[in-house]
Design a protein around this motif. Structure first.
Motif, PDB file in Angstrom:
ATOM      1  N   ASP A 174      -5.145  -3.334   7.523  1.00 36.23           N
ATOM      2  CA  ASP A 174      -4.655  -2.295   8.433  1.00 36.23           C
ATOM      3  C   ASP A 174      -3.345  -2.712   9.105  1.00 36.23           C
ATOM      4  O   ASP A 174      -2.455  -1.878   9.331  1.00 36.23           O
ATOM      5  N   GLN A 175      -3.211  -4.025   9.423  1.00 33.91           N
ATOM      6  CA  GLN A 175      -1.958  -4.513   9.988  1.00 33.91           C
ATOM      7  C   GLN A 175      -0.811  -4.347   8.997  1.00 33.91           C
ATOM      8  O   GLN A 175       0.298  -3.929   9.363  1.00 33.91           O
ATOM      9  N   LEU A 176      -1.071  -4.700   7.757  1.00 33.36           N
ATOM     10  CA  LEU A 176      -0.042  -4.587   6.728  1.00 33.36           C
ATOM     11  C   LEU A 176       0.386  -3.135   6.539  1.00 33.36           C
ATOM     12  O   LEU A 176       1.580  -2.827   6.436  1.00 33.36           O
ATOM     13  N   ILE A 177      -0.600  -2.255   6.490  1.00 30.88           N
ATOM     14  CA  ILE A 177      -0.305  -0.833   6.281  1.00 30.88           C
ATOM     15  C   ILE A 177       0.452  -0.258   7.476  1.00 30.88           C
ATOM     16  O   ILE A 177       1.401   0.526   7.311  1.00 30.88           O
ATOM     17  N   ALA A 178       0.067  -0.647   8.694  1.00 30.72           N
ATOM     18  CA  ALA A 178       0.749  -0.148   9.889  1.00 30.72           C
ATOM     19  C   ALA A 178       2.220  -0.563   9.895  1.00 30.72           C
ATOM     20  O   ALA A 178       3.102   0.234  10.248  1.00 30.72           O
ATOM     21  N   ALA A 179       2.496  -1.803   9.495  1.00 30.28           N
ATOM     22  CA  ALA A 179       3.887  -2.257   9.440  1.00 30.28           C
ATOM     23  C   ALA A 179       4.664  -1.490   8.366  1.00 30.28           C
ATOM     24  O   ALA A 179       5.836  -1.126   8.568  1.00 30.28           O
ATOM     25  N   PHE A 180       4.023  -1.236   7.228  1.00 27.98           N
ATOM     26  CA  PHE A 180       4.658  -0.447   6.169  1.00 27.98           C
ATOM     27  C   PHE A 180       4.989   0.949   6.663  1.00 27.98           C
ATOM     28  O   PHE A 180       6.072   1.494   6.388  1.00 27.98           O
ATOM     29  N   ASN A 181       4.069   1.561   7.410  1.00 29.81           N
ATOM     30  CA  ASN A 181       4.284   2.934   7.880  1.00 29.81           C
ATOM     31  C   ASN A 181       5.381   3.055   8.922  1.00 29.81           C
ATOM     32  O   ASN A 181       5.870   4.160   9.169  1.00 29.81           O
ATOM     33  N   GLU A 182       5.771   1.953   9.532  1.00 32.03           N
ATOM     34  CA  GLU A 182       6.926   2.003  10.424  1.00 32.03           C
ATOM     35  C   GLU A 182       8.190   2.348   9.655  1.00 32.03           C
ATOM     36  O   GLU A 182       9.112   2.960  10.192  1.00 32.03           O
ATOM     37  N   GLU A 183       8.228   1.956   8.406  1.00 33.67           N
ATOM     38  CA  GLU A 183       9.389   2.235   7.554  1.00 33.67           C
ATOM     39  C   GLU A 183       9.160   3.437   6.656  1.00 33.67           C
ATOM     40  O   GLU A 183      10.098   4.180   6.349  1.00 33.67           O
ATOM     41  N   TYR A 184       7.921   3.649   6.250  1.00 33.89           N
ATOM     42  CA  TYR A 184       7.586   4.766   5.355  1.00 33.89           C
ATOM     43  C   TYR A 184       6.430   5.561   5.957  1.00 33.89           C
ATOM     44  O   TYR A 184       5.276   5.452   5.530  1.00 33.89           O
ATOM     45  N   PRO A 185       6.730   6.375   6.961  1.00 34.37           N
ATOM     46  CA  PRO A 185       5.663   7.073   7.693  1.00 34.37           C
ATOM     47  C   PRO A 185       4.950   8.146   6.874  1.00 34.37           C
ATOM     48  O   PRO A 185       3.849   8.571   7.250  1.00 34.37           O
ATOM     49  N   ASP A 186       5.548   8.572   5.768  1.00 31.29           N
ATOM     50  CA  ASP A 186       4.965   9.670   5.003  1.00 31.29           C
ATOM     51  C   ASP A 186       4.159   9.219   3.791  1.00 31.29           C
ATOM     52  O   ASP A 186       3.756  10.037   2.962  1.00 31.29           O
ATOM     53  N   ILE A 187       3.945   7.906   3.689  1.00 33.49           N
ATOM     54  CA  ILE A 187       3.064   7.399   2.640  1.00 33.49           C
ATOM     55  C   ILE A 187       1.824   6.823   3.321  1.00 33.49           C
ATOM     56  O   ILE A 187       1.885   5.779   3.961  1.00 33.49           O
ATOM     57  N   ALA A 188       0.729   7.520   3.210  1.00 32.51           N
ATOM     58  CA  ALA A 188      -0.541   7.050   3.783  1.00 32.51           C
ATOM     59  C   ALA A 188      -1.229   6.136   2.773  1.00 32.51           C
ATOM     60  O   ALA A 188      -1.304   6.457   1.582  1.00 32.51           O
ATOM     61  N   VAL A 189      -1.704   5.004   3.255  1.00 36.83           N
ATOM     62  CA  VAL A 189      -2.400   4.053   2.390  1.00 36.83           C
ATOM     63  C   VAL A 189      -3.777   3.789   2.992  1.00 36.83           C
ATOM     64  O   VAL A 189      -3.899   3.384   4.148  1.00 36.83           O
ATOM     65  N   GLU A 190      -4.802   4.030   2.211  1.00 35.20           N
ATOM     66  CA  GLU A 190      -6.168   3.742   2.643  1.00 35.20           C
ATOM     67  C   GLU A 190      -6.664   2.513   1.891  1.00 35.20           C
ATOM     68  O   GLU A 190      -6.717   2.503   0.658  1.00 35.20           O
ATOM     69  N   PHE A 191      -7.019   1.457   2.641  1.00 38.78           N
ATOM     70  CA  PHE A 191      -7.586   0.262   2.012  1.00 38.78           C
ATOM     71  C   PHE A 191      -9.099   0.392   1.980  1.00 38.78           C
ATOM     72  O   PHE A 191      -9.743   0.620   2.999  1.00 38.78           O
ATOM     73  N   VAL A 192      -9.668   0.239   0.783  1.00 40.59           N
ATOM     74  CA  VAL A 192     -11.116   0.301   0.598  1.00 40.59           C
ATOM     75  C   VAL A 192     -11.585  -1.095   0.213  1.00 40.59           C
ATOM     76  O   VAL A 192     -11.278  -1.592  -0.875  1.00 40.59           O
ATOM     77  N   SER A 193     -12.318  -1.739   1.110  1.00 45.04           N
ATOM     78  CA  SER A 193     -12.790  -3.097   0.877  1.00 45.04           C
ATOM     79  C   SER A 193     -14.019  -3.076  -0.029  1.00 45.04           C
ATOM     80  O   SER A 193     -14.989  -2.366   0.237  1.00 45.04           O
ATOM     81  N   LYS A 194     -13.958  -3.856  -1.105  1.00 50.20           N
ATOM     82  CA  LYS A 194     -15.068  -3.957  -2.045  1.00 50.20           C
ATOM     83  C   LYS A 194     -15.660  -5.367  -1.983  1.00 50.20           C
ATOM     84  O   LYS A 194     -14.917  -6.341  -1.881  1.00 50.20           O
ATOM     85  N   PRO A 195     -16.978  -5.504  -2.051  1.00 46.99           N
ATOM     86  CA  PRO A 195     -17.589  -6.841  -1.998  1.00 46.99           C
ATOM     87  C   PRO A 195     -17.082  -7.727  -3.133  1.00 46.99           C
ATOM     88  O   PRO A 195     -16.930  -7.274  -4.272  1.00 46.99           O
ATOM     89  N   ILE A 196     -16.850  -8.980  -2.813  1.00 49.31           N
ATOM     90  CA  ILE A 196     -16.279  -9.907  -3.784  1.00 49.31           C
ATOM     91  C   ILE A 196     -17.182 -10.087  -4.999  1.00 49.31           C
ATOM     92  O   ILE A 196     -16.704 -10.215  -6.130  1.00 49.31           O
ATOM     93  N   ASP A 197     -18.497 -10.061  -4.800  1.00 50.67           N
ATOM     94  CA  ASP A 197     -19.408 -10.391  -5.886  1.00 50.67           C
ATOM     95  C   ASP A 197     -19.636  -9.249  -6.874  1.00 50.67           C
ATOM     96  O   ASP A 197     -20.132  -9.490  -7.974  1.00 50.67           O
ATOM     97  N   ASN A 198     -19.310  -8.020  -6.490  1.00 55.15           N
ATOM     98  CA  ASN A 198     -19.475  -6.944  -7.476  1.00 55.15           C
ATOM     99  C   ASN A 198     -18.187  -6.155  -7.685  1.00 55.15           C
ATOM    100  O   ASN A 198     -18.218  -5.026  -8.160  1.00 55.15           O
ATOM    101  N   TYR A 199     -17.066  -6.789  -7.345  1.00 59.18           N
ATOM    102  CA  TYR A 199     -15.782  -6.110  -7.509  1.00 59.18           C
ATOM    103  C   TYR A 199     -15.575  -5.683  -8.959  1.00 59.18           C
ATOM    104  O   TYR A 199     -15.192  -4.546  -9.233  1.00 59.18           O
ATOM    105  N   ASP A 200     -15.843  -6.591  -9.896  1.00 58.46           N
ATOM    106  CA  ASP A 200     -15.592  -6.268 -11.295  1.00 58.46           C
ATOM    107  C   ASP A 200     -16.451  -5.110 -11.781  1.00 58.46           C
ATOM    108  O   ASP A 200     -15.997  -4.253 -12.540  1.00 58.46           O
TER     109      ASP A 200
END
Length: 454
Positions: free
Chosen positions: A58-84
């Motif tokens: 969320d910190q990374l996305i917030a900093a990105f949106n300071e420069e690109y406010p019209d690109i929304a990025v949603e991070f979806v966290s997936k468990p490490i053990d069943n990512y594949d």
């Protein structure tokens, strides 16, 4: 090779089965450069990954949106053990993520496994940094994310292992100093246990972290041997590996590893046990630096079940000289994750904007550096320490500066040279030796048989 005992050496998870569904992606033509569908400055992107933690993302996305406010990025966290297992079907679907994590080697998100579902980012990074782009990025963030000259992912930063983290407040309360040898480690653990406190915690059931501990042991026994064996340049039956396995087994037999270690996972079990103050030491790498920040540590302690948490002083220490060789301070690492762009995405232009901003620009990489989750990929970027609210800067700051400098200068890989079959063999070998179900000779013979068959 010189020996150092007082300073860091400036040297250099799961097994993945082949996914037949990726042949479908390859047939779709997605392995090429892709197109520039959509707008480069507007869009709604979905990013899947097992890392970073969502607050960091969320910190990374917030900093990105300071420069690109019209690109929304949603991070979806997936468990490490069943990512594949969840990523496999998603990569063939237009309903899957626009951006997804890949990783070097054969651990979760293995770049070889998922490369067919990603566009080639070589022209993207060349446009961003020029034809000499490889010279501007950390080698650990490039080499492990390229397959047959195809740049599958761009690294936001790298992580390095080979160190321990300690709760210095617990050490101070018992009048103890961090161990520098195997005998001191045993004595420290005996002292904590006599005081009714846990000493060292590891989720030995999550063998990627067992491999970290074993590689650290082998770097102490004989630097470079671990990688040489994984590349078939030295047999696992070499006496150096017998010694390494004997030391690994002694951690369990001599009371350093906690009871029931094989029944626990590193995440969340061991991490929560350390963050909740139940144990004074844990085997973690540079990604754990983020928890030296006051607010981040408070969040981790709350997640571990601590009510009204009081942050503690956490610092990194060298892995003890368990073999008595004096070879200490060695670290090893790879790209933490690479950002890949799905060949199925209909917003590739916006995805390229986000990926290149985060991985190649000074603003994006400075944001990465300041989270203390990754060592930035773009060379020359350092954390802005004056802007970071450490729990105890007088004690932590110098140690953290040295730690991140040494990690950034390390060149030895962590998982990049470990195949999927070898990864599985390490699971059987390390856990089997720890429990006594497999002899050291049989464990090493099993590792060697995998290399011989490759």
């Amino acid at each position: 090779m010189s020996k150092k005992t007082s300073s860091w050496r400036r040297a250099g998870a799961t097994a993945v089965a082949g996914l037949t569904l990726l042949s479908l992606v390859a047939c779709s033509g997605g392995g090429s450069g892709g197109d520039d569908s959509g707008s480069a400055t507007e869009g709604n992107l979905v990013w899947w990954g097992w890392t970073p933690d969502k607050p960091v993302a969320d910190q990374l996305i917030a900093a990105f949106n300071e420069e690109y406010p019209d690109i929304a990025v949603e991070f979806v966290s997936k468990p490490i053990d069943n990512y594949d297992s969840v990523m496999g079907p998603a990569i063939t679907s237009a309903d899957g993520p626009d951006i997804f994590n890949v990783a070097p080697g054969s651990a979760n998100g293995g770049v070889e496994t998922f490369q067919a579902g990603a566009i080639d980012l070589a022209p993207v990074v060349e446009e961003a940094l020029g034809s000499d782009w490889r010279d501007k990025l950390s080698a650990s963030g490039v080499e492990g994310l390229v397959v047959d000259d195809k740049v599958v992912g761009l690294s936001a930063g790298s992580v390095y292992s080979g160190s321990l983290w300690i709760n210095k407040d617990m050490f101070d309360a018992q009048g103890l100093t961090p161990p520098t040898t195997l005998e001191e480690w045993k004595q420290v653990c005996a002292a904590f246990q006599a005081a009714g406190q846990g000493c060292f915690v590891q989720g030995a059931g999550q063998w990627a972290f067992d491999m970290d501990t074993f590689e650290a042991i082998m770097e102490n026994v004989e630097p470079g041997a671990y990688i040489e064996a994984s590349l078939g340049e030295r047999p696992y039956t070499d006496p150096a590996f017998v010694e390494g396995m004997e030391i690994w087994k002694s951690l369990f037999d001599d009371g350093i590893m906690q009871d029931g270690a094989v029944g626990l996972q590193q995440y969340p079990d061991a991490s929560n046990a350390f963050m909740s103050g139940q144990y004074a030491m844990v085997m973690m790498g540079t990604w754990y630096t983020q928890y030296t920040v006051r607010d981040t540590m408070i969040g981790a302690m709350e997640a571990a079940g601590v009510s009204n948490p009081e942050p503690f002083t956490m610092i990194p220490i060298q892995f003890p000289d368990v073999a008595g060789t004096g070879e200490t301070g060695n670290m090893f690492g790879d790209a933490d994750y690479g950002l890949a762009i799905s060949a199925q995405s209909d917003q590739q232009a916006a995805a390229k904007t986000f990926v290149t901003w985060l991985t190649t620009t000074e603003a994006g990489q400075q944001t990465v550096a300041n989270t203390l989750n990754d060592i930035p990929s773009l060379l020359g970027i350092q954390p802005q320490w004056d802007d970071i609210d450490l729990v105890n800067p007088e004690v932590q700051l110098d140690a953290l500066k040295e730690y991140t400098d040494v990690a950034a200068s390390s060149t030895q890989p962590r998982f990049a040279t470990v195949s999927a079959d070898l990864n599985s063999a390490f699971r059987d070998a390390l856990i089997g030796v720890a429990t006594g179900d497999v002899t050291i000779d049989d464990a090493l013979a099993g590792l060697q048989s995998v290399v011989d068959a490759q």
